[in-house]
Design a protein around this motif. Structure first.
Motif, PDB file in Angstrom:
ATOM      1  N   ILE A   7    -100.320 -27.480 -20.433  1.00 49.72           N
ATOM      2  CA  ILE A   7    -101.030 -26.349 -21.440  1.00 49.72           C
ATOM      3  C   ILE A   7    -101.960 -27.050 -22.460  1.00 49.72           C
ATOM      4  N   ALA A   8    -101.820 -28.234 -22.725  1.00 48.06           N
ATOM      5  CA  ALA A   8    -102.521 -28.846 -23.883  1.00 48.06           C
ATOM      6  C   ALA A   8    -103.880 -29.265 -23.343  1.00 48.06           C
ATOM      7  N   ASP A   9    -103.911 -29.248 -21.979  1.00 49.09           N
ATOM      8  CA  ASP A   9    -105.417 -29.302 -21.319  1.00 49.09           C
ATOM      9  C   ASP A   9    -106.294 -28.443 -21.277  1.00 49.09           C
ATOM     10  N   LEU A  10    -105.496 -27.044 -21.283  1.00 53.91           N
ATOM     11  CA  LEU A  10    -106.329 -26.074 -21.000  1.00 53.91           C
ATOM     12  C   LEU A  10    -107.419 -25.627 -22.284  1.00 53.91           C
ATOM     13  N   PRO A  11    -108.450 -25.115 -21.956  1.00 61.50           N
ATOM     14  CA  PRO A  11    -109.297 -24.869 -23.220  1.00 61.50           C
ATOM     15  C   PRO A  11    -108.646 -23.882 -24.189  1.00 61.50           C
ATOM     16  N   ASP A  12    -108.981 -23.865 -25.408  1.00 59.35           N
ATOM     17  CA  ASP A  12    -108.838 -22.625 -26.275  1.00 59.35           C
ATOM     18  C   ASP A  12    -109.220 -21.316 -26.088  1.00 59.35           C
ATOM     19  N   PHE A  13    -108.424 -20.419 -25.821  1.00 63.66           N
ATOM     20  CA  PHE A  13    -109.218 -19.029 -25.742  1.00 63.66           C
ATOM     21  C   PHE A  13    -109.689 -18.610 -27.046  1.00 63.66           C
ATOM     22  N   ASP A  14    -111.003 -18.010 -27.127  1.00 64.43           N
ATOM     23  CA  ASP A  14    -111.612 -17.491 -28.101  1.00 64.43           C
ATOM     24  C   ASP A  14    -111.863 -15.957 -28.157  1.00 64.43           C
ATOM     25  N   ALA A  15    -111.062 -15.178 -28.516  1.00 63.82           N
ATOM     26  CA  ALA A  15    -111.254 -13.758 -28.522  1.00 63.82           C
ATOM     27  C   ALA A  15    -112.721 -13.116 -28.805  1.00 63.82           C
ATOM     28  N   ALA A  16    -113.272 -14.086 -29.979  1.00 63.97           N
ATOM     29  CA  ALA A  16    -114.756 -13.592 -30.430  1.00 63.97           C
ATOM     30  C   ALA A  16    -115.759 -13.298 -29.585  1.00 63.97           C
ATOM     31  N   SER A  17    -115.807 -13.984 -28.412  1.00 62.57           N
ATOM     32  CA  SER A  17    -116.829 -13.638 -27.437  1.00 62.57           C
ATOM     33  C   SER A  17    -116.628 -12.344 -26.780  1.00 62.57           C
ATOM     34  N   TYR A  18    -115.544 -11.710 -26.808  1.00 59.36           N
ATOM     35  CA  TYR A  18    -115.196 -10.504 -26.242  1.00 59.36           C
ATOM     36  C   TYR A  18    -115.290  -9.212 -27.046  1.00 59.36           C
ATOM     37  N   LEU A  19    -115.814  -9.608 -28.249  1.00 58.10           N
ATOM     38  CA  LEU A  19    -115.740  -8.418 -29.359  1.00 58.10           C
ATOM     39  C   LEU A  19    -117.147  -7.826 -29.596  1.00 58.10           C
ATOM     40  N   ASP A  20    -117.662  -7.253 -28.700  1.00 61.56           N
ATOM     41  CA  ASP A  20    -119.059  -6.687 -28.907  1.00 61.56           C
ATOM     42  C   ASP A  20    -119.332  -5.524 -29.374  1.00 61.56           C
ATOM     43  N   SER A  21    -118.183  -4.735 -29.442  1.00 61.81           N
ATOM     44  CA  SER A  21    -118.563  -3.265 -30.128  1.00 61.81           C
ATOM     45  C   SER A  21    -117.177  -2.928 -31.155  1.00 61.81           C
ATOM     46  N   GLU A  22    -117.577  -1.890 -31.865  1.00 62.03           N
ATOM     47  CA  GLU A  22    -116.490  -1.395 -32.600  1.00 62.03           C
ATOM     48  C   GLU A  22    -115.269  -1.115 -31.676  1.00 62.03           C
ATOM     49  N   GLU A  23    -115.528  -0.413 -30.565  1.00 64.74           N
ATOM     50  CA  GLU A  23    -114.400   0.058 -29.576  1.00 64.74           C
ATOM     51  C   GLU A  23    -113.469  -1.176 -29.316  1.00 64.74           C
ATOM     52  N   ASP A  24    -114.140  -2.361 -28.781  1.00 66.82           N
ATOM     53  CA  ASP A  24    -113.703  -3.599 -28.457  1.00 66.82           C
ATOM     54  C   ASP A  24    -112.673  -4.074 -29.621  1.00 66.82           C
ATOM     55  N   ILE A  25    -113.452  -4.123 -30.791  1.00 67.69           N
ATOM     56  CA  ILE A  25    -112.508  -4.716 -32.065  1.00 67.69           C
ATOM     57  C   ILE A  25    -111.286  -3.814 -32.284  1.00 67.69           C
ATOM     58  N   ALA A  26    -111.689  -2.358 -32.195  1.00 68.33           N
ATOM     59  CA  ALA A  26    -110.576  -1.535 -32.553  1.00 68.33           C
ATOM     60  C   ALA A  26    -109.397  -1.698 -31.451  1.00 68.33           C
ATOM     61  N   ALA A  27    -109.615  -1.734 -30.264  1.00 67.92           N
ATOM     62  CA  ALA A  27    -108.749  -2.018 -29.324  1.00 67.92           C
ATOM     63  C   ALA A  27    -107.873  -3.297 -29.510  1.00 67.92           C
ATOM     64  N   TYR A  28    -108.837  -4.411 -29.897  1.00 65.54           N
ATOM     65  CA  TYR A  28    -108.198  -5.774 -30.161  1.00 65.54           C
ATOM     66  C   TYR A  28    -107.276  -5.803 -31.302  1.00 65.54           C
ATOM     67  N   LEU A  29    -107.610  -5.073 -32.451  1.00 66.60           N
ATOM     68  CA  LEU A  29    -106.636  -5.039 -33.592  1.00 66.60           C
ATOM     69  C   LEU A  29    -105.393  -3.976 -33.144  1.00 66.60           C
ATOM     70  N   THR A  30    -105.564  -3.068 -32.377  1.00 62.17           N
ATOM     71  CA  THR A  30    -104.735  -2.275 -32.223  1.00 62.17           C
ATOM     72  C   THR A  30    -103.326  -2.925 -31.331  1.00 62.17           C
ATOM     73  N   ASP A  31    -103.864  -3.923 -30.560  1.00 62.09           N
ATOM     74  CA  ASP A  31    -102.869  -4.729 -29.920  1.00 62.09           C
ATOM     75  C   ASP A  31    -102.431  -5.574 -30.700  1.00 62.09           C
ATOM     76  N   ILE A  32    -103.178  -6.301 -31.593  1.00 61.61           N
ATOM     77  CA  ILE A  32    -102.674  -7.122 -32.675  1.00 61.61           C
ATOM     78  C   ILE A  32    -101.559  -6.612 -33.453  1.00 61.61           C
ATOM     79  N   LEU A  33    -101.898  -5.426 -34.014  1.00 61.19           N
ATOM     80  CA  LEU A  33    -100.913  -4.535 -34.695  1.00 61.19           C
ATOM     81  C   LEU A  33     -99.695  -4.561 -34.021  1.00 61.19           C
ATOM     82  N   GLU A  34     -99.686  -4.351 -32.820  1.00 67.48           N
ATOM     83  CA  GLU A  34     -98.522  -4.089 -32.302  1.00 67.48           C
ATOM     84  C   GLU A  34     -97.297  -5.246 -32.224  1.00 67.48           C
ATOM     85  N   ALA A  35     -97.987  -6.340 -32.541  1.00 63.84           N
ATOM     86  CA  ALA A  35     -97.192  -7.702 -32.461  1.00 63.84           C
ATOM     87  C   ALA A  35     -96.500  -7.760 -33.736  1.00 63.84           C
TER      88      ALA A  35
END
Length: 101
Positions: A7-35
């Protein structure tokens, strides 16, 4: 024999590159809030602010750049007021929905 990847050899995931629109941001935050994890929410808002530009988000939220970085670090526990101001600056809002189940 299959070689195992550590696992330590895997690259870090960066969600930032997938957050291109308000809809993407809203979906991301909705999933995060469920945690239900405040530090994870702060970190996610930090990801989004990096995409949009920390200086610009700080100005729009009425927060200093340094305070914004501090509030949105992965181990932070920002106040609701800070979360709300950052959301408004990002063009999204938190919405309450009934829990079913």
């Amino acid at each position: 024999m299959t070689e195992r990847t550590k696992i330590a050899d895997l690259p870090d995931f960066d969600a930032a590159s997938y957050l291109d629109s308000e809809e993407d941001i809203a979906a991301y935050l909705t999933d995060i809030l469920e945690a239900n994890d405040g530090a994870l929410l702060a970190s996610a808002l930090g990801d989004i602010a990096r995409v949009r530009g920390m200086i610009e988000i700080a100005k729009s939220a009425g927060i200093s750049r340094k305070a914004l970085y501090k509030a949105l670090r992965p181990d932070a526990a920002p106040r609701f007021d800070t979360i709300n101001r950052v959301c408004v600056a990002l063009g999204v809002r938190l919405v309450v929905q009934p829990v079913h189940g």
